[in-house]
Scaffold this motif. Structure first.
Motif, mmCIF file in Angstrom:
data_model
loop_
_atom_site.group_PDB
_atom_site.id
_atom_site.type_symbol
_atom_site.label_atom_id
_atom_site.label_comp_id
_atom_site.label_asym_id
_atom_site.label_seq_id
_atom_site.Cartn_x
_atom_site.Cartn_y
_atom_site.Cartn_z
ATOM 1 N N LEU A 51 45.789 39.099 33.796
ATOM 2 C CA LEU A 51 45.200 39.951 34.713
ATOM 3 C C LEU A 51 44.548 39.322 36.108
ATOM 4 O O LEU A 51 43.916 38.357 35.808
ATOM 5 C CB LEU A 51 44.166 40.897 34.093
ATOM 6 C CG LEU A 51 44.541 41.789 32.942
ATOM 7 C CD1 LEU A 51 43.091 42.397 32.219
ATOM 8 C CD2 LEU A 51 45.099 42.963 33.483
ATOM 9 N N ARG A 52 44.906 39.749 37.102
ATOM 10 C CA ARG A 52 44.451 39.154 38.213
ATOM 11 C C ARG A 52 43.157 39.669 38.524
ATOM 12 O O ARG A 52 43.198 41.128 38.683
ATOM 13 C CB ARG A 52 45.474 39.136 39.472
ATOM 14 C CG ARG A 52 44.831 38.689 40.702
ATOM 15 C CD ARG A 52 45.620 38.874 42.047
ATOM 16 N NE ARG A 52 45.862 40.182 42.321
ATOM 17 C CZ ARG A 52 45.086 41.211 42.977
ATOM 18 N NH1 ARG A 52 44.062 40.715 43.425
ATOM 19 N NH2 ARG A 52 45.384 42.400 43.094
ATOM 20 N N LEU A 53 42.043 39.367 38.743
ATOM 21 C CA LEU A 53 40.778 39.719 39.044
ATOM 22 C C LEU A 53 40.545 39.621 40.661
ATOM 23 O O LEU A 53 40.554 38.740 41.072
ATOM 24 C CB LEU A 53 39.581 39.171 38.127
ATOM 25 C CG LEU A 53 39.937 39.011 36.727
ATOM 26 C CD1 LEU A 53 38.697 38.413 35.772
ATOM 27 C CD2 LEU A 53 40.090 40.482 36.124
ATOM 28 N N SER A 54 40.266 40.842 41.232
ATOM 29 C CA SER A 54 39.812 40.966 42.459
ATOM 30 C C SER A 54 38.532 40.568 42.715
ATOM 31 O O SER A 54 37.491 40.625 41.532
ATOM 32 C CB SER A 54 40.148 42.593 42.938
ATOM 33 O OG SER A 54 39.286 43.429 42.287
ATOM 34 N N ALA A 55 38.140 40.482 43.837
ATOM 35 C CA ALA A 55 36.626 40.077 44.152
ATOM 36 C C ALA A 55 35.719 41.371 43.713
ATOM 37 O O ALA A 55 34.577 41.114 43.130
ATOM 38 C CB ALA A 55 36.338 40.046 45.792
ATOM 39 N N GLU A 56 36.160 42.686 43.927
ATOM 40 C CA GLU A 56 35.493 43.720 43.436
ATOM 41 C C GLU A 56 35.239 43.849 41.914
ATOM 42 O O GLU A 56 34.246 44.008 41.071
ATOM 43 C CB GLU A 56 36.044 45.051 43.744
ATOM 44 C CG GLU A 56 36.045 45.135 45.388
ATOM 45 C CD GLU A 56 36.998 44.674 45.875
ATOM 46 O OE1 GLU A 56 37.182 44.931 47.216
ATOM 47 O OE2 GLU A 56 37.804 44.102 45.335
ATOM 48 N N GLY A 57 36.393 43.109 41.253
ATOM 49 C CA GLY A 57 36.354 43.237 39.530
ATOM 50 C C GLY A 57 35.318 42.210 39.367
ATOM 51 O O GLY A 57 34.818 42.399 38.412
ATOM 52 N N LEU A 58 35.615 41.060 39.643
ATOM 53 C CA LEU A 58 34.813 39.951 39.466
ATOM 54 C C LEU A 58 33.324 40.481 39.449
ATOM 55 O O LEU A 58 32.243 40.063 38.757
ATOM 56 C CB LEU A 58 34.956 38.679 40.254
ATOM 57 C CG LEU A 58 36.094 38.052 39.991
ATOM 58 C CD1 LEU A 58 36.439 37.075 40.758
ATOM 59 C CD2 LEU A 58 36.118 37.264 38.516
ATOM 60 N N ASP A 59 32.955 40.953 40.671
ATOM 61 C CA ASP A 59 31.608 41.543 41.060
ATOM 62 C C ASP A 59 30.870 42.443 39.763
ATOM 63 O O ASP A 59 29.844 42.480 39.539
ATOM 64 C CB ASP A 59 31.403 42.070 42.098
ATOM 65 C CG ASP A 59 31.617 41.252 43.461
ATOM 66 O OD1 ASP A 59 31.278 39.859 43.162
ATOM 67 O OD2 ASP A 59 31.704 41.314 44.476
ATOM 68 N N ALA A 60 32.029 43.317 39.577
ATOM 69 C CA ALA A 60 31.588 44.462 38.440
ATOM 70 C C ALA A 60 31.357 43.589 37.137
ATOM 71 O O ALA A 60 30.280 43.747 36.379
ATOM 72 C CB ALA A 60 32.502 45.501 38.285
ATOM 73 N N ILE A 61 32.230 42.733 36.896
ATOM 74 C CA ILE A 61 31.889 41.900 35.455
ATOM 75 C C ILE A 61 30.720 41.241 35.595
ATOM 76 O O ILE A 61 30.019 40.949 34.489
ATOM 77 C CB ILE A 61 33.169 40.960 35.172
ATOM 78 C CG1 ILE A 61 34.437 41.966 34.755
ATOM 79 C CG2 ILE A 61 33.093 40.064 34.044
ATOM 80 C CD1 ILE A 61 35.767 41.130 35.133
ATOM 81 N N GLU A 62 30.403 40.567 36.505
ATOM 82 C CA GLU A 62 29.133 39.654 36.626
ATOM 83 C C GLU A 62 28.028 40.669 36.564
ATOM 84 O O GLU A 62 27.082 40.120 35.998
ATOM 85 C CB GLU A 62 29.142 39.031 37.991
ATOM 86 C CG GLU A 62 28.040 37.908 38.129
ATOM 87 C CD GLU A 62 28.074 36.857 39.378
ATOM 88 O OE1 GLU A 62 27.563 36.139 39.473
ATOM 89 O OE2 GLU A 62 28.827 37.295 40.370
ATOM 90 N N SER A 63 28.143 41.541 37.372
ATOM 91 C CA SER A 63 26.692 42.495 37.012
ATOM 92 C C SER A 63 26.526 43.250 35.740
ATOM 93 O O SER A 63 25.347 43.186 35.211
ATOM 94 C CB SER A 63 26.899 43.918 38.149
ATOM 95 O OG SER A 63 27.791 44.506 37.680
ATOM 96 N N ALA A 64 27.585 43.399 34.857
ATOM 97 C CA ALA A 64 27.737 43.935 33.606
ATOM 98 C C ALA A 64 27.152 42.911 32.581
ATOM 99 O O ALA A 64 26.274 43.041 31.697
ATOM 100 C CB ALA A 64 28.812 44.609 33.188
ATOM 101 N N LEU A 65 27.847 41.682 32.782
ATOM 102 C CA LEU A 65 27.416 40.736 31.862
ATOM 103 C C LEU A 65 25.871 39.827 31.867
ATOM 104 O O LEU A 65 25.252 39.450 30.994
ATOM 105 C CB LEU A 65 28.466 39.553 31.783
ATOM 106 C CG LEU A 65 30.031 40.055 31.686
ATOM 107 C CD1 LEU A 65 30.777 38.900 31.374
ATOM 108 C CD2 LEU A 65 29.979 40.675 29.940
ATOM 109 N N GLY A 66 25.577 39.795 33.082
ATOM 110 C CA GLY A 66 24.419 38.959 33.575
ATOM 111 C C GLY A 66 24.934 37.559 33.773
ATOM 112 O O GLY A 66 25.853 37.102 33.284
#
Length: 405
Positions: A51-66
């Motif tokens: 999967l290619r992760l977009s800037a928005e996707g990475l931001d979402a993952i970071e906010s959820a995981l901490g």
């Protein structure tokens, strides 16, 4: 606000990426949850693609995981240079640029990449299976395998998941349907307004040792064959230079074909392994030698078919909100692989819903309505964009007479 010990759990159906990331968000916020999955274990459907992760996707993952867990996730991701998505001619092996399909190649545009954008000037990606394992880590004791959710039952003060055998879960404060395109929860809560269409297009996922990708070089590549009389076929892959000399590592590729090009034996798309590998090899037998190692050296056991589906092209429809039930990921907005936005939109759902629950300390009246209102905005835009690109790339058409899954 009730303490975690007295709170009813958030019930989550399906153990896909969005569901597991939501679980991580709840775990971090100390909100109790239970996750129900029809498969018997995480390894039941291990085949997948990168999967290619977009800037928005990475931001979402970071906010959820901490920060701590995100760093672990980030370290597991591949970071590919090369400037973006570069199209190649499958027969000649040449760069073909990105002009509209009906127009000749502008010499000044030939070989220029389509910008993808992630972070730090790199295209960031990770295998779906690896991503799923990372999101599962820490949630193990809250997952109930072999529990197939087929609907729900509202109670005076909550909701219960209903399973295929007729039994029900314990009472929860909220049920989140994240069980993908076949979601029964989505159908029930939307009164049938959420529909997923079978586009007729099909694909194959494959893997090969990284050394098979040397002929491509670093970059994200789309190899296109438009010479076939029954329709176009292509693969998408990315090549990271740091790993390409290690024969113990694998890279993946994803093949897509216009309707009628890729056909599974007996139209059974649950088949994996050699039948899928053989069809991929046959479809690419006339391709340039630059690409042949990807198929000659492929790991046949990892080959898998897939159907290309899409939600209503106009976007996520409106339905009467149910305060105790909502949906995330492919259950609410299935997308074609065109543009690579499906998984990125799914993790945005998980991060948004997780944030709203964390801020409220758990379920509250009006929470699902707020989530659905915001989700419809970005998800509808993503569905429309994905369908538009797929219409051009795959030649698919969806109307009210198209079959649904």
């Amino acid at each position: 606000m009730p303490s975690p010990a007295t709170q009813k759990p958030v019930l989550i159906s399906g153990a896909g990426l969005a569901s597991l990331l939501l679980a991580q968000s709840l775990l971090r916020a100390s909100i109790p949850f239970l996750l129900f999955e029809r498969d018997t274990s995480l390894s039941f459907r291990a085949q997948g693609y990168r999967l290619r992760l977009s800037a928005e996707g990475l931001d979402a993952i970071e906010s959820a995981l901490g920060p701590t867990k995100f760093q672990t996730f980030w370290n597991a991701c591949g970071k590919t240079g090369g400037g973006g998505l570069r199209p190649l001619n499958a027969i000649t092996g040449e760069d073909i640029g990105n002009p509209p399909p009906s127009k000749p190649v502008d010499p000044e545009q030939k070989g220029k990449p389509m910008e993808l954008g992630s972070r730090d000037g790199k295209v960031v990606g990770i295998a779906r299976g690896e991503m799923r394992k990372l999101f599962y880590s820490g949630c193990e004791k809250y997952v109930r395998w072999s529990h197939h959710v087929t609907g729900y039952q509202l109670t005076p003060s909550g909701v219960r998941a209903v399973f295929a055998d007729g039994s029900q879960s314990e009472e929860g404060s909220l049920l989140v349907g994240g069980e993908g395109v076949y979601s029964k929860v989505a159908k029930q809560v939307s009164q049938g307004k959420l529909k997923t269409y079978d586009t007729g297009a099909r694909g194959i996922h494959g893997q090969a040792p990284t050394t098979a990708f040397k002929g491509l070089g670093e970059g994200v590549w789309r190899v296109v064959d438009d010479t076939r009389p029954n329709g176009k076929v292509f693969i998408i892959t990315n090549v990271r230079p740091g790993d390409v000399e290690d024969p113990n590592l694998d890279f993946g590729w994803t093949m897509g074909g216009q309707p009628g090009v890729v056909r599974a034996p007996n139209d059974d798309y649950a088949i994996i392994g050699k039948p899928a590998a053989d069809i991929a090899k046959d479809l690419t037998k006339d391709w340039h030698p630059r690409f042949q190692p990807l198929f000659e050296q492929m790991k046949e056991s990892e080959a898998a078919f897939w159907k290309i589906t899409c939600s209503t092209p106009e976007g996520v429809p409106e339905w009467e909100n149910e305060a105790r039930v909502t949906v995330i990921g492919d259950a609410v907005h299935s997308m074609t692989p065109a543009g690579g936005v499906g998984a990125n939109t799914a993790v945005r759902d998980a991060a948004l819903l997780g944030r709203l629950l964390a801020e409220a300390g758990g379920w509250r009246e009006g929470l699902t309505e707020a989530y659905e209102r915001e989700m419809r905005g970005y998800a509808s835009e993503a569905v429309r964009g994905s369908f538009g690109m797929a219409k051009a790339q795959f030649g698919i058409v969806i109307d009210e007479n198209s079959p649904t899954v």
